[in-house]
Design an enzyme around this catalytic site. Structure first.
Site, mmCIF file in Angstrom:
data_model
loop_
_atom_site.group_PDB
_atom_site.id
_atom_site.type_symbol
_atom_site.label_atom_id
_atom_site.label_comp_id
_atom_site.label_asym_id
_atom_site.label_seq_id
_atom_site.Cartn_x
_atom_site.Cartn_y
_atom_site.Cartn_z
ATOM 1 N N CYS A 61 0.783 -1.101 -0.301
ATOM 2 C CA CYS A 61 -0.068 -0.213 0.255
ATOM 3 C C CYS A 61 0.658 1.565 -0.125
ATOM 4 C CB CYS A 61 -0.659 -0.140 0.994
ATOM 5 S SG CYS A 61 -0.282 -0.134 2.788
ATOM 6 N N ARG A 75 -2.108 -0.890 5.816
ATOM 7 C CA ARG A 75 -2.993 -1.172 5.427
ATOM 8 C C ARG A 75 -3.626 -2.414 4.179
ATOM 9 N NH1 ARG A 75 -4.667 4.031 1.195
ATOM 10 N NH2 ARG A 75 -2.379 4.163 1.648
#
Length: 304
Positions: free
Chosen positions: A254, A259
């Site tokens: 990410c 994330r």
């Protein structure tokens, strides 16, 4: 006396019903509420909003600040085995403890915590399905007291589990032809290069776009409206639709690797695929000199 009998005797003496283990990487809110007093379970909160813990947390939960407790505060790295060892000992965690993590924002940083724990050999880690969002929505108890536990002894392995991808591993895919799938879990605008980072988040890369060959699966697509994970069948179908079926190794990434750890959890722990998380992510790759990128929007230095 065997360990199991000893645990049973202790819990009965304390008037605590022994927990019935929940198989798999997730526990339900009902199960956790019923087992809050089990001495063989330790709950940790890892939230994006590091101040939410003080305003109320699941009773008995230990707070883990992702930006200090789970990272090296001097160099860009995750916490060392010695550092995590100290945290676990203070929290009374032993080799036989079942660790449950939860947090806000659909367990975003809780999943990252699970990845860090797993790297250091703490494999019996589960996420509270639905995280803080579901716990609060169901009106389940919150506490403001900071718990204290008798210190324990636990020794973590010095050899990290192979769950982490490095820049060299990614370049081996991009330039060396390694048969590995790359999954970019950022939003479509980040992936296309239209924006460098989500609104309100610091821009850390010089270039926008994505790693060549990576497919896009925004991480939030793995959860339901109430914060719980979609079923394994639903997740398998969603990833298969973009060519990710577990037939070959996978690297997720990410912006800074947090994330993408949520998607790592989905693909590795829920679906059982061979997955590594590239926590250098776009911050490292997008700033590296001489590496190829794809930028469909055509932005250069923030301009088209």
């Amino acid at each position: 006396m065997s360990r199991n009998l000893a645990v049973l005797a202790t819990t009965l003496a304390l008037g605590v019903a022994p927990a019935i283990a929940q198989d798999g990487p997730l526990v339900t809110a009902d199960w956790l509420q019923q087992n809050l007093n089990d001495p063989n379970i330790r709950i940790f909160e890892v939230s994006v909003d590091t101040g939410v813990y003080e305003r109320g947390h699941i009773p008995g939960a230990v707070n883990l600040a992702w930006h200090t407790d789970l990272v090296d505060t001097v160099r860009r790295d995750i916490v060392s085995s010695e550092g995590l060892e100290a945290i676990l000992r203070e929290a009374g965690v032993t080799e036989d403890t079942t660790v449950v993590l939860y947090g806000d924002n659909n367990n975003w940083f809780a999943a990252w915590g699970a990845w860090v724990f797993d790297i250091h050999g703490i494999h019996d880690v589960k996420l509270l399905d639905g995280g803080r969002k579901l716990w609060e929505a169901e009106g389940l108890p919150l506490d403001t007291a900071t718990p204290e536990y008798a210190a324990s002894e636990i020794d973590l392995t010095e050899e990290a589990a192979p769950l982490r991808a490095r820049l060299a591993d990614v370049l081996e895919v991009v330039e060396g032809g390694a048969d590995v799938s790359l999954v970019d879990i950022r939003g479509p605008k980040e992936y296309s290069g239209e924006i460098f980072a989500p609104e309100g988040v610091q821009e850390l890369s010089i270039r926008a776009g994505h790693i060549p060959g990576a497919v896009n699966f925004p991480w939030g697509g793995a959860v339901n409206e109430d914060g719980t994970f979609k079923t394994a069948d639903e997740l398998k179908a969603a990833f298969a639709a973009i060519g990710i079926d577990g037939s070959k190794p996978i690297i997720t990434y990410c912006r800074i690797g947090e994330r993408s750890s949520h998607t790592w959890f989905v693909l590795s722990r829920i679906l059982g695929y061979d997955v590594r998380n590239y926590d250098g992510s776009w911050t490292e790759y997008g700033n590296a000199v001489g590496v190829p990128i794809e930028n469909p929007t055509g932005t250069v230095w923030g301009r088209i």
